[in-house]
Design an enzyme around this catalytic site. Structure first.
Site, short mmCIF file in Angstrom:
data_model
loop_
_atom_site.label_atom_id
_atom_site.label_comp_id
_atom_site.label_asym_id
_atom_site.label_seq_id
_atom_site.Cartn_x
_atom_site.Cartn_y
_atom_site.Cartn_z
N HIS A 146 -2.74 12.75 5.28
CA HIS A 146 -3.40 11.74 5.98
C HIS A 146 -2.75 11.41 7.21
O HIS A 146 -1.41 11.47 7.40
CB HIS A 146 -3.16 10.28 5.01
CG HIS A 146 -3.87 10.48 3.67
ND1 HIS A 146 -5.14 10.37 3.39
CD2 HIS A 146 -3.33 10.63 2.21
CE1 HIS A 146 -5.37 10.43 2.26
NE2 HIS A 146 -4.22 10.56 1.45
N ASP B 282 0.47 13.69 0.23
CA ASP B 282 0.60 12.50 0.48
C ASP B 282 1.78 11.89 1.40
O ASP B 282 1.52 10.80 2.14
CB ASP B 282 0.42 11.27 -0.81
CG ASP B 282 -0.93 11.15 -1.35
OD1 ASP B 282 -1.96 11.35 -0.50
OD2 ASP B 282 -1.17 11.08 -2.53
N ASP C 153 -9.19 11.89 -3.22
CA ASP C 153 -9.55 11.83 -1.84
C ASP C 153 -9.18 13.38 -1.16
O ASP C 153 -9.33 13.63 -0.04
CB ASP C 153 -8.47 10.80 -1.03
CG ASP C 153 -7.15 10.73 -1.70
OD1 ASP C 153 -6.81 10.85 -2.61
OD2 ASP C 153 -6.22 10.25 -0.69
N TYR D 256 2.14 2.35 4.69
CA TYR D 256 1.65 3.56 3.69
C TYR D 256 2.64 3.54 2.63
O TYR D 256 2.40 3.47 1.52
CB TYR D 256 1.31 4.83 4.38
CG TYR D 256 0.91 5.94 3.67
CD1 TYR D 256 -0.40 6.21 3.42
CD2 TYR D 256 1.81 6.73 2.80
CE1 TYR D 256 -0.70 7.29 2.77
CE2 TYR D 256 1.47 7.81 2.08
CZ TYR D 256 0.06 8.22 2.04
OH TYR D 256 -0.50 9.12 1.30
N HIS E 194 -8.17 1.89 -2.77
CA HIS E 194 -7.84 1.26 -3.89
C HIS E 194 -6.77 -0.14 -3.80
O HIS E 194 -5.68 -0.22 -4.55
CB HIS E 194 -7.25 2.01 -5.14
CG HIS E 194 -6.29 3.12 -4.73
ND1 HIS E 194 -4.76 2.69 -3.82
CD2 HIS E 194 -6.21 4.36 -4.72
CE1 HIS E 194 -4.42 3.61 -3.72
NE2 HIS E 194 -4.84 4.69 -4.05
N HIS F 217 2.23 12.01 -5.18
CA HIS F 217 1.97 10.45 -5.44
C HIS F 217 1.64 10.44 -7.05
O HIS F 217 1.69 9.51 -7.71
CB HIS F 217 1.05 9.92 -4.69
CG HIS F 217 0.10 8.62 -5.02
ND1 HIS F 217 -1.27 8.69 -4.82
CD2 HIS F 217 0.74 7.54 -5.39
CE1 HIS F 217 -1.64 7.54 -5.37
NE2 HIS F 217 -0.63 6.80 -5.63
N GLU G 136 -5.79 13.93 -6.76
CA GLU G 136 -6.30 12.47 -6.43
C GLU G 136 -7.65 12.83 -5.78
O GLU G 136 -7.54 13.90 -4.69
CB GLU G 136 -5.74 11.39 -5.78
CG GLU G 136 -6.41 10.05 -5.94
CD GLU G 136 -5.16 8.87 -5.43
OE1 GLU G 136 -4.16 9.06 -5.09
OE2 GLU G 136 -5.70 7.82 -5.65
N HIS H 291 -2.66 18.44 -4.75
CA HIS H 291 -2.82 17.06 -5.36
C HIS H 291 -4.24 16.81 -5.90
O HIS H 291 -5.20 17.19 -5.15
CB HIS H 291 -2.26 15.89 -4.39
CG HIS H 291 -2.57 14.48 -4.87
ND1 HIS H 291 -2.08 14.30 -5.97
CD2 HIS H 291 -2.53 13.24 -4.04
CE1 HIS H 291 -2.35 12.73 -6.14
NE2 HIS H 291 -2.38 12.24 -5.03
FE1 FEO Z 1 -2.49 10.06 -4.00
FE2 FEO Z 1 -4.18 10.56 -0.70
O1 FEO Z 1 -3.96 10.81 -2.62
#
Ligand code: FEO
Length: 398
Positions: free
Chosen positions: A225, A164, A82, A192, A24, A145, A80, A78
């Protein structure tokens, strides 16, 4: 990747995405990973899933450790995509007894996937569940996040599964911080932070205070991540403290684009002024530097100098893009100014200055405009602008 045992009977079963190059608007030149963790105990728990196209790999990794149907709990830290994209398929495969999420997580799951007949159970900050010999304590981390975000902490292992937070977009065959160069790891972690978490810095400060006050012992931080922090968890906690205070170095950035090289000449003259004051600086052309790499440099810079010519009574699209991105990330404690060449109307400097004021930066006005091509005198004015900013940087940084 193969499942990796990160603690006794706790496995990293996530996947590496070597090919992603845009997240994004964030340039992920080195790919990323979507980490998921599987704890085996009397109750077996899976922490998070992965981006939808990688669901098969996740299930393959799980199967190398246990039969997916034997997993009792899915913990959604989370929503989101991903981390949640594979949830419907994973739930179908494991048929969990319970799916734990935060209050906002429940809302987000329903908004993403509709009202499914999933066994959702909402948990609050501080609430614990037992896996048998281990406990999972939840800590809501709203806006880190998303509103639904939470951490899962396993006290018996001193393990923080942080979603995240503390992550990096970096695809590697290595799993732990002691297997990679710390300087490169910190560079990815800083990028990041600058591009994802910077706007939530006041919340990061509160979270770090909560963690410190609660006496949470953290030996390992496993984000969703990138690399797991098992040797240097303190290094990333301290870096988050610094970054979330928006502390800066005696460093200036010249961020510019140019039409016929006039603004570029101005940029280099401004740089000479900074050099004369002995201030460290970088000259970043927006034709050659991605907005998210510029943001990484913004993180620890004290001053931002924006150079842009006027185009059609406005600014170049590259500068508009950069300022829009920067504004959303809410930088603070920066000295800022603008300069640029123009032909006849010359609005760019004023428009950039307005945006810098809207961002509540410490703006040096009125900036500097030069008609068409800068001559010797105009370049001397640019040098003086650089010196003025350089002096301000030196006076305001330790
Ligand atoms: Fe806020 Fe890795 O997603």
């Amino acid at each position: 990747m193969m499942p990796i045992e990160i603690k006794k009977d706790i496995y990293h079963v996530g996947v590496v995405d070597w090919n992603i190059r845009d997240f994004h608007g964030y340039s992920t030149y080195k790919g990323t990973s979507y980490n998921a963790y599987l704890a085996l105990d009397d109750k077996k728990a899976l922490f998070d899933t992965v981006k939808k196209p990688f669901c098969g790999q996740l299930l393959h990794n799980i199967r190398k450790v246990v039969d997916p149907r034997s997993i009792d709990y899915l913990i959604v830290n989370h929503v989101e995509m991903d981390h949640s994209g594979s949830i419907p398929e994973v739930i179908e495969a494991i048929q969990p007894e319970k799916v734990f999420c935060s209050t906002m997580g429940k809302k987000a799951l329903e908004a993403h996937f509709g009202s499914q007949r999933w066994p959702l159970e909402v948990v609050k900050s501080g609430q614990e569940i037992s896996l048998g010999s281990r406990t999972v304590r939840f800590l809501e981390t709203r806006m880190l996040h998303w509103p639904d975000s939470m951490f899962s902490y396993i006290p018996e292992e001193k393990l923080l599964i942080s979603n995240d937070a503390f992550g990096q977009h970096w695809a590697t065959s290595e799993t732990f911080d002691d297997q990679v160069a710390l300087s490169e790891l910190m560079r990815h972690a800083a990028k990041y932070y600058a591009n994802i978490l910077l706007p939530y810095s006041p919340l990061v400060q509160k979270l770090l205070a909560t963690v410190s006050e609660s006496g949470l012992e953290i030996e390992t931080i496993a984000p969703d991540h990138g690399i797991i922090w098992r040797s240097q968890p303190k290094a990333i906690l301290e870096a988050y403290d610094t970054w979330s205070r928006q502390e800066s170095q005696a460093k200036a950035l010249i961020i510019y684009d140019t039409m016929w090289h006039s603004t570029e000449k101005m940029a280099h003259a401004v740089a000479s002024g900074l050099a004369e004051e002995g201030v460290s600086y970088k000259v970043l052309s927006l034709k050659h530097n991605h907005r998210s790499d510029v943001m990484t440099e913004v993180l620890d810079s004290r001053a931002l100098l924006f150079g842009c010519p006027t185009l059609n009574n406005g600014m170049l699209p590259t500068m508009a893009d950069m300022l829009c991105y920067l504004k959303g990330l809410k930088p603070a404690n920066k000295i800022a100014t603008a300069f640029g060449s123009y032909g006849w109307s010359g609005e760019a400097v004023k428009l950039i200055t307005q945006q810098l004021q809207e961002m509540k930066l410490d703006v040096l006005e009125p900036g500097l405009r030069v008609q068409y091509v800068p001559d010797h005198e105009a370049l001397a004015q640019c040098v003086e602008l650089g010196r003025q900013v350089g002096r301000a940087v030196k006076e305001s940084t330790p």
